[in-house]
Design a protein around this motif. Structure first.
Motif, mmCIF file in Angstrom:
data_model
loop_
_atom_site.group_PDB
_atom_site.id
_atom_site.type_symbol
_atom_site.label_atom_id
_atom_site.label_comp_id
_atom_site.label_asym_id
_atom_site.label_seq_id
_atom_site.Cartn_x
_atom_site.Cartn_y
_atom_site.Cartn_z
ATOM 1 N N TYR A 1 149.245 104.624 99.896
ATOM 2 C CA TYR A 1 150.477 105.385 100.079
ATOM 3 C C TYR A 1 150.641 105.753 101.550
ATOM 4 O O TYR A 1 149.690 106.207 102.188
ATOM 5 C CB TYR A 1 150.434 106.687 99.277
ATOM 6 C CG TYR A 1 150.313 106.527 97.797
ATOM 7 C CD1 TYR A 1 149.064 106.443 97.184
ATOM 8 C CD2 TYR A 1 151.444 106.462 96.990
ATOM 9 C CE1 TYR A 1 148.943 106.293 95.811
ATOM 10 C CE2 TYR A 1 151.338 106.322 95.617
ATOM 11 C CZ TYR A 1 150.086 106.232 95.040
ATOM 12 O OH TYR A 1 149.977 106.094 93.676
ATOM 13 N N CYS A 2 151.849 105.595 102.069
ATOM 14 C CA CYS A 2 152.131 106.157 103.385
ATOM 15 C C CYS A 2 152.709 107.558 103.196
ATOM 16 O O CYS A 2 153.238 107.883 102.122
ATOM 17 C CB CYS A 2 153.084 105.281 104.177
ATOM 18 S SG CYS A 2 154.747 105.116 103.500
ATOM 19 N N ALA A 3 152.580 108.360 104.230
ATOM 20 C CA ALA A 3 153.016 109.744 104.141
ATOM 21 C C ALA A 3 153.471 110.240 105.505
ATOM 22 O O ALA A 3 153.015 109.745 106.536
ATOM 23 C CB ALA A 3 151.883 110.620 103.617
ATOM 24 N N ALA A 4 154.368 111.227 105.484
ATOM 25 C CA ALA A 4 154.895 111.806 106.716
ATOM 26 C C ALA A 4 154.829 113.318 106.634
ATOM 27 O O ALA A 4 155.088 113.901 105.571
ATOM 28 C CB ALA A 4 156.326 111.351 106.951
ATOM 29 N N ALA A 5 154.476 113.928 107.754
ATOM 30 C CA ALA A 5 154.399 115.391 107.843
ATOM 31 C C ALA A 5 155.526 115.883 108.740
ATOM 32 O O ALA A 5 155.659 115.412 109.877
ATOM 33 C CB ALA A 5 153.053 115.810 108.408
ATOM 34 N N THR A 6 156.302 116.843 108.231
ATOM 35 C CA THR A 6 157.422 117.361 109.019
ATOM 36 C C THR A 6 157.244 118.826 109.413
ATOM 37 O O THR A 6 157.992 119.325 110.250
ATOM 38 C CB THR A 6 158.739 117.221 108.237
ATOM 39 O OG1 THR A 6 158.650 118.004 107.045
ATOM 40 C CG2 THR A 6 159.028 115.775 107.889
ATOM 41 N N ARG A 7 156.277 119.517 108.802
ATOM 42 C CA ARG A 7 156.144 120.952 109.068
ATOM 43 C C ARG A 7 154.816 121.319 109.714
ATOM 44 O O ARG A 7 154.746 122.252 110.513
ATOM 45 C CB ARG A 7 156.314 121.729 107.770
ATOM 46 C CG ARG A 7 157.703 121.647 107.174
ATOM 47 C CD ARG A 7 157.721 122.249 105.787
ATOM 48 N NE ARG A 7 156.946 121.443 104.849
ATOM 49 C CZ ARG A 7 156.551 121.887 103.660
ATOM 50 N NH1 ARG A 7 156.832 123.104 103.272
ATOM 51 N NH2 ARG A 7 155.862 121.098 102.850
ATOM 52 N N ALA A 8 153.777 120.604 109.361
ATOM 53 C CA ALA A 8 152.452 120.890 109.910
ATOM 54 C C ALA A 8 151.653 119.598 109.922
ATOM 55 O O ALA A 8 151.855 118.731 109.070
ATOM 56 C CB ALA A 8 151.728 121.955 109.081
ATOM 57 N N ARG A 9 150.707 119.531 110.847
ATOM 58 C CA ARG A 9 150.004 118.281 111.117
ATOM 59 C C ARG A 9 149.318 117.691 109.893
ATOM 60 O O ARG A 9 149.308 116.491 109.694
ATOM 61 C CB ARG A 9 148.979 118.535 112.220
ATOM 62 C CG ARG A 9 148.263 117.305 112.697
ATOM 63 C CD ARG A 9 147.414 117.646 113.900
ATOM 64 N NE ARG A 9 146.612 116.521 114.341
ATOM 65 C CZ ARG A 9 145.827 116.546 115.408
ATOM 66 N NH1 ARG A 9 145.755 117.629 116.142
ATOM 67 N NH2 ARG A 9 145.124 115.496 115.733
#
Length: 116
Positions: A92-100
């Motif tokens: 799975y790929c994943a992205a963080a927008t609020r915290a590392r």
């Protein structure tokens, strides 16, 4: 709303290579971090690799020296070399927008199977 669309994966023999891609609906540099996770049957989801900024990367010990995470303007990649049967999992790929280290958007997952 962020969308992550994965491609790549499949079946490969041990020692072979595969490349996973994850196309984002906006610039990958807009995310604090991006990463790849994997989950094998009966196992917990495992963090494989992360990338922050332009080139800061980290890897699980089990894949160091074999996997490479990278990103361009709109796509995250995972180059996987010297694959082994124990690398078999859904990735799975994943992205963080609020915290590392808080990944709040996920791709749909793609199967990687490595035969002996």
């Amino acid at each position: 709303q962020v969308q992550l669309e994965q491609s790549g994966g499949g079946l490969v023999q041990a020692g072979g290579s595969l490349r996973l891609s994850c196309a984002a609906s906006r610039s990958t540099l807009s995310f604090i971090a991006m990463g790849w996770y994997r989950q094998a049957p009966g196992e917990q989801r495992e963090l494989v690799a992360t990338i922050t900024g332009v080139t800061a990367t980290s890897y699980a010990d089990s894949v160091k020296g074999r996997f490479t995470i990278s990103r361009d303007a709109r796509t995250l990649h995972l180059q996987m070399n010297s694959l082994q049967p124990e690398d078999t999992a859904v990735y799975y790929c994943a992205a963080a927008t609020r915290a590392r280290h808080v990944f709040d958007y996920w791709g749909q997952g793609t199967q990687v199977t490595v035969s002996p």
